[in-house]
Design a protein around this motif. Structure first.
Motif, PDB file in Angstrom:
ATOM      1  N   PRO A  63       4.185   9.102 -10.640  1.00 12.72           N
ATOM      2  CA  PRO A  63       4.242   7.975 -11.589  1.00 12.72           C
ATOM      3  C   PRO A  63       5.656   7.647 -12.075  1.00 12.72           C
ATOM      4  CG  PRO A  63       2.458   9.467 -12.144  1.00 12.72           C
ATOM      5  CD  PRO A  63       3.257  10.143 -11.069  1.00 12.72           C
ATOM      6  N   ASN A  64       6.567   8.632 -12.026  1.00 21.35           N
ATOM      7  CA  ASN A  64       7.950   8.338 -12.434  1.00 21.35           C
ATOM      8  C   ASN A  64       8.860   8.180 -11.208  1.00 21.35           C
ATOM      9  OD1 ASN A  64       7.992  10.966 -11.645  1.00 21.35           O
ATOM     10  ND2 ASN A  64       9.247  11.712 -13.351  1.00 21.35           N
TER      11      ASN A  64
ATOM     12  N   ASN B   2       0.821  -1.206   0.000  1.00 19.61           N
ATOM     13  CA  ASN B   2       0.000   0.000   0.000  1.00 19.61           C
ATOM     14  C   ASN B   2       0.857   1.258   0.000  1.00 19.61           C
ATOM     15  OD1 ASN B   2      -2.833   0.460   0.056  1.00 19.61           O
ATOM     16  ND2 ASN B   2      -2.941  -1.135   1.624  1.00 19.61           N
ATOM     17  N   ILE B   3       1.919   1.229   0.795  1.00 18.43           N
ATOM     18  CA  ILE B   3       2.803   2.402   0.902  1.00 18.43           C
ATOM     19  C   ILE B   3       3.530   2.618  -0.434  1.00 18.43           C
ATOM     20  CG2 ILE B   3       4.869   3.309   2.097  1.00 18.43           C
ATOM     21  CD1 ILE B   3       3.790   1.794   4.626  1.00 18.43           C
ATOM     22  N   ILE B   4       3.985   1.524  -1.054  1.00 15.40           N
ATOM     23  CA  ILE B   4       4.690   1.637  -2.338  1.00 15.40           C
ATOM     24  C   ILE B   4       3.718   2.119  -3.412  1.00 15.40           C
ATOM     25  CG2 ILE B   4       5.937   0.362  -4.143  1.00 15.40           C
ATOM     26  CD1 ILE B   4       6.978  -1.468  -1.887  1.00 15.40           C
ATOM     27  N   SER B   5       2.521   1.561  -3.359  1.00 17.25           N
ATOM     28  CA  SER B   5       1.526   1.906  -4.356  1.00 17.25           C
ATOM     29  C   SER B   5       1.152   3.394  -4.255  1.00 17.25           C
ATOM     30  CB  SER B   5       0.384   0.924  -4.148  1.00 17.25           C
ATOM     31  OG  SER B   5      -0.808   1.454  -4.322  1.00 17.25           O
ATOM     32  N   ALA B   6       1.042   3.915  -3.031  1.00 13.19           N
ATOM     33  CA  ALA B   6       0.748   5.345  -2.850  1.00 13.19           C
ATOM     34  C   ALA B   6       1.862   6.179  -3.484  1.00 13.19           C
ATOM     35  CB  ALA B   6       0.612   5.670  -1.370  1.00 13.19           C
TER      36      ALA B   6
ATOM     37  N   HIS C 212       6.120  -9.403 -14.643  1.00 12.91           N
ATOM     38  CA  HIS C 212       4.666  -9.425 -14.472  1.00 12.91           C
ATOM     39  C   HIS C 212       4.031  -8.040 -14.607  1.00 12.91           C
ATOM     40  CE1 HIS C 212       5.209 -13.478 -12.890  1.00 12.91           C
ATOM     41  NE2 HIS C 212       6.209 -12.993 -12.183  1.00 12.91           N
ATOM     42  N   ILE C 213       4.862  -7.000 -14.736  1.00 11.98           N
ATOM     43  CA  ILE C 213       4.316  -5.634 -14.767  1.00 11.98           C
ATOM     44  C   ILE C 213       4.815  -4.905 -16.025  1.00 11.98           C
ATOM     45  CG2 ILE C 213       4.042  -5.429 -12.254  1.00 11.98           C
ATOM     46  CD1 ILE C 213       6.744  -3.880 -12.222  1.00 11.98           C
ATOM     47  N   ASN C 214       4.301  -3.702 -16.248  1.00 14.95           N
ATOM     48  CA  ASN C 214       4.656  -2.976 -17.479  1.00 14.95           C
ATOM     49  C   ASN C 214       5.845  -2.038 -17.274  1.00 14.95           C
ATOM     50  OD1 ASN C 214       3.281  -1.160 -15.841  1.00 14.95           O
ATOM     51  ND2 ASN C 214       2.397  -0.020 -17.553  1.00 14.95           N
TER      52      ASN C 214
ATOM     53  N   LEU D  74      -2.539   0.070 -10.844  1.00 12.19           N
ATOM     54  CA  LEU D  74      -1.173   0.597 -10.793  1.00 12.19           C
ATOM     55  C   LEU D  74      -0.552   0.576 -12.184  1.00 12.19           C
ATOM     56  CD1 LEU D  74       0.515  -0.987  -7.629  1.00 12.19           C
ATOM     57  CD2 LEU D  74       0.106   1.433  -8.066  1.00 12.19           C
ATOM     58  N   ASP D  75       0.303   1.575 -12.425  1.00 11.03           N
ATOM     59  CA  ASP D  75       0.972   1.669 -13.719  1.00 11.03           C
ATOM     60  C   ASP D  75       2.464   1.915 -13.455  1.00 11.03           C
ATOM     61  OD1 ASP D  75       1.808   2.211 -16.251  1.00 11.03           O
ATOM     62  OD2 ASP D  75       0.640   4.062 -16.511  1.00 11.03           O
TER      63      ASP D  75
END
Ligand code: F6R
Length: 241
Positions: free
Chosen positions: A28-29, A18-22, A91-93, A56-57
């Motif tokens: 975003p960069n 959650n903290i990383i996602s925030a 697994h991510i972009n 998430l992006d």
């Protein structure tokens, strides 16, 4: 220092994710400092789930890993680069040009470490550094006794670390004896630091690191001095606090 207690491994992983996602949503960069080891695997799994849901992006995110074994190439399945690829990046972009791990295949320690420090500088600095903690209090591969003011450098791994990491190799003899690691100075320059710890095996070192004196004998203890340090731990790791 902020301590967040979680019920169990899953809860710890979700709270840290959650903290990383925030961080990624706000910037975003963002430049994320990442760790390997068994503890953050659940954090990566959670971030992947949120990415797959479309929440998430990572297209503009840049990652800078803490450490790598000296002598291992990216393609070596014991390398930390390979670990990150398997557990997170594939697994991510994320843009493959934006992921960084010290170059273990460069056997010249001075060059390899200097190049890595340049990468960190050119990134503009780490916004959020994720860390685990070793049984002896190491962070990255900064072992007890290591000077606090070092940037990326080559270390001789202690027997405790070699033994602990042997679980990822066929035989203990196969564990490399040296590694390139970001130094404590590089870690402390991150704007935010987030540590995850779980299991009864970490209870004693967590107490020594965060309720004891700040000393190079317990490298993680320096994090007490960081202005934005958060520790997320499960009940078992918090048992001695
Ligand atoms: C890994 C790293 C190490 C680990 C530590 C804990 O990149 O830098 O400091 O965070 O050894 O490992 P685990 O999570 O396997 O207990």
């Amino acid at each position: 220092m902020k301590i967040i207690k979680a019920k169990d491994y899953e809860d710890m992983s979700r709270k840290a994710a959650n903290i990383i996602s925030a961080q990624v949503i706000i910037k975003p960069n963002a430049v994320l400092g990442l760790a390997t080891g068994s503890t953050p695997i659940g954090v990566y799994e959670q971030l992947i789930k949120w990415y797959q849901k479309g929440d998430l992006d990572f297209a503009e995110v840049c990652t800078i890993n803490l450490d790598e074994y000296r002598g291992l190439k990216h393609s070596d399945n014991q390398s930390y680069w390979y670990f990150m690829q398997e557990h997170f990046w594939r697994h991510i972009n994320i843009n493959p040009e934006n992921v960084h791990v010290p170059d273990g295949s460069n056997l010249d320690p001075v060059k390899a470490c200097k190049e890595y420090d340049e990468i960190i500088k050119h990134s503009g600095g780490i916004d959020l550094q994720l860390l685990g903690i070793g049984d002896d209090g190491h962070i990255g591969f900064n072992e007890p006794g290591e000077a606090f003011e070092l940037e990326t450098h080559c270390v001789d791994l202690t027997y405790t670390t070699i033994k602990a990491n042997a679980r990822f190799f066929a035989r203990e003899e196969d564990v490399p004896k040296q590694a390139y690691t970001m130094g404590i100075k590089s870690i402390m320059q991150a704007k935010k630091i987030l540590m995850v710890a779980n299991g009864a095996g970490k209870a004693d070192i967590v107490r020594r690191a965060f309720y004891g004196p700040v000393t190079p004998e317990v490298p993680a203890s320096i994090l007490q001095m960081h202005p934005d340090f958060t520790l997320v731990l499960d009940e078992a790791a918090a048992a001695a606090l």
